[in-house]
Design an enzyme around this catalytic site. Sequence first.
Site, PDB file in Angstrom:
ATOM      1  N   TYR A   1      47.261  50.621  34.051  1.00  0.00           N
ATOM      2  CA  TYR A   1      47.245  49.582  33.014  1.00  0.00           C
ATOM      3  C   TYR A   1      48.558  49.553  32.213  1.00  0.00           C
ATOM      4  CZ  TYR A   1      42.305  48.346  33.700  1.00  0.00           C
ATOM      5  OH  TYR A   1      41.116  47.871  34.215  1.00  0.00           O
TER       6      TYR A   1
ATOM      7  N   ARG B   1      39.036  37.984  42.813  1.00  0.00           N
ATOM      8  CA  ARG B   1      39.057  37.604  41.380  1.00  0.00           C
ATOM      9  C   ARG B   1      38.101  36.442  41.120  1.00  0.00           C
ATOM     10  NH1 ARG B   1      42.623  40.122  37.998  1.00  0.00           N
ATOM     11  NH2 ARG B   1      42.941  38.298  36.680  1.00  0.00           N
TER      12      ARG B   1
ATOM     13  N   THR C   1      37.616  37.362  32.652  1.00  0.00           N
ATOM     14  CA  THR C   1      37.579  38.674  31.991  1.00  0.00           C
ATOM     15  C   THR C   1      36.379  38.884  31.058  1.00  0.00           C
ATOM     16  OG1 THR C   1      39.992  38.648  32.050  1.00  0.00           O
ATOM     17  CG2 THR C   1      38.983  40.273  30.598  1.00  0.00           C
TER      18      THR C   1
ATOM     19  N   ARG D   1      30.832  39.335  37.035  1.00  0.00           N
ATOM     20  CA  ARG D   1      30.837  39.495  35.576  1.00  0.00           C
ATOM     21  C   ARG D   1      29.867  38.515  34.918  1.00  0.00           C
ATOM     22  NH1 ARG D   1      37.433  39.919  35.220  1.00  0.00           N
ATOM     23  NH2 ARG D   1      37.630  42.186  35.364  1.00  0.00           N
TER      24      ARG D   1
ATOM     25  N   HIS E   1      37.446  45.716  38.398  1.00  0.00           N
ATOM     26  CA  HIS E   1      38.865  45.349  38.352  1.00  0.00           C
ATOM     27  C   HIS E   1      39.258  44.858  39.733  1.00  0.00           C
ATOM     28  CE1 HIS E   1      43.230  45.638  38.029  1.00  0.00           C
ATOM     29  NE2 HIS E   1      43.185  46.205  39.226  1.00  0.00           N
TER      30      HIS E   1
ATOM     31  N   GLU F   1      49.084  49.088  42.978  1.00  0.00           N
ATOM     32  CA  GLU F   1      47.831  49.748  42.622  1.00  0.00           C
ATOM     33  C   GLU F   1      47.253  50.530  43.810  1.00  0.00           C
ATOM     34  OE1 GLU F   1      45.422  46.568  41.054  1.00  0.00           O
ATOM     35  OE2 GLU F   1      46.710  46.324  39.291  1.00  0.00           O
TER      36      GLU F   1
HETATM   37  P1  IDP Z   1      41.311  41.356  34.180  1.00  0.00           P
HETATM   38  O1  IDP Z   1      40.627  42.684  34.338  1.00  0.00           O
HETATM   39  O2  IDP Z   1      40.309  40.216  34.137  1.00  0.00           O
HETATM   40  O3  IDP Z   1      42.435  41.137  35.141  1.00  0.00           O
HETATM   41  P2  IDP Z   1      43.296  41.946  32.108  1.00  0.00           P
HETATM   42  O4  IDP Z   1      43.816  40.962  31.128  1.00  0.00           O
HETATM   43  O5  IDP Z   1      44.217  42.467  33.170  1.00  0.00           O
HETATM   44  O6  IDP Z   1      41.959  41.326  32.704  1.00  0.00           O
HETATM   45  O7  IDP Z   1      42.773  43.185  31.240  1.00  0.00           O
HETATM   46  C1  IDP Z   1      42.433  44.399  31.835  1.00  0.00           C
HETATM   47  C2  IDP Z   1      41.156  44.919  31.204  1.00  0.00           C
HETATM   48  O8  IDP Z   1      41.421  45.276  29.834  1.00  0.00           O
HETATM   49  C3  IDP Z   1      40.038  43.871  31.129  1.00  0.00           C
HETATM   50  O9  IDP Z   1      39.304  43.777  32.320  1.00  0.00           O
HETATM   51  C4  IDP Z   1      39.224  44.408  29.978  1.00  0.00           C
HETATM   52  O10 IDP Z   1      38.393  45.501  30.384  1.00  0.00           O
HETATM   53  C5  IDP Z   1      40.295  44.944  29.031  1.00  0.00           C
HETATM   54  N1  IDP Z   1      40.770  43.946  28.045  1.00  0.00           N
HETATM   55  C6  IDP Z   1      41.680  42.961  28.280  1.00  0.00           C
HETATM   56  N2  IDP Z   1      41.931  42.245  27.172  1.00  0.00           N
HETATM   57  C7  IDP Z   1      41.183  42.811  26.191  1.00  0.00           C
HETATM   58  C8  IDP Z   1      41.016  42.519  24.781  1.00  0.00           C
HETATM   59  O11 IDP Z   1      41.622  41.599  24.221  1.00  0.00           O
HETATM   60  N3  IDP Z   1      40.131  43.302  24.119  1.00  0.00           N
HETATM   61  C9  IDP Z   1      39.462  44.313  24.696  1.00  0.00           C
HETATM   62  N4  IDP Z   1      39.584  44.625  26.009  1.00  0.00           N
HETATM   63  C10 IDP Z   1      40.432  43.880  26.751  1.00  0.00           C
END
Ligand code: IDP
Length: 141
Positions: free
Chosen positions: A52, A88, A94, A105, A122, A133
């Site tokens: 991350y 995805r 998300t 989800r 993920h 990754e």
């Molecule tokens: P994704 O998993 O849908 O690709 P990303 O933006 O890459 O989303 O974020 C990675 C992970 O971080 C998300 O799946 C979620 O678990 C967490 N996350 C992302 N943005 C936030 C936020 O604004 N608040 C809390 N957790 C977040």
Amino acid sequence: MTSTERTLVLIKPDGVQRSLVGEVLRRIEAKGYRIVALEMRSADAELLGEHYAEHRGRPHFEPLLEFMGSGPLVAAVVEGNRVIEGFRSLAGTTEPTTAAPGTIRGDLARAWDTQVIQNLVHGSDSPESAEREISLWFPTL
Ligand code: IDP
């Protein structure tokens, strides 16, 4: 257009804890994708910090690492035609609240009010991320 790709899928600790491993893998296989590597493991802060890295410095970074390290997770390499975009799409957006019904989800993630979004899975978001990754989680592959 056909393009065989590989993507890195994680079933996050909430998915393992809620016994949704089989359900997530079933949806992946039902779509016609092939699981080419699969491992249940725990992940330390170093690995999660690398995974991350893009989120470092954001307010949810520490809670995200804590959540991802809170219990065992399942890491998988999944192969198929345009699987990066396809997984995805299977996973949904998300946030569980707005993820479309029919997605992993949207159907299964709980809209808990926690510091970090707990959204079960993920999936890599581009060919470059997938390569990076997969080599992080499966260095011998
Ligand atoms: P994704 O998993 O849908 O690709 P990303 O933006 O890459 O989303 O974020 C990675 C992970 O971080 C998300 O799946 C979620 O678990 C967490 N996350 C992302 N943005 C936030 C936020 O604004 N608040 C809390 N957790 C977040």
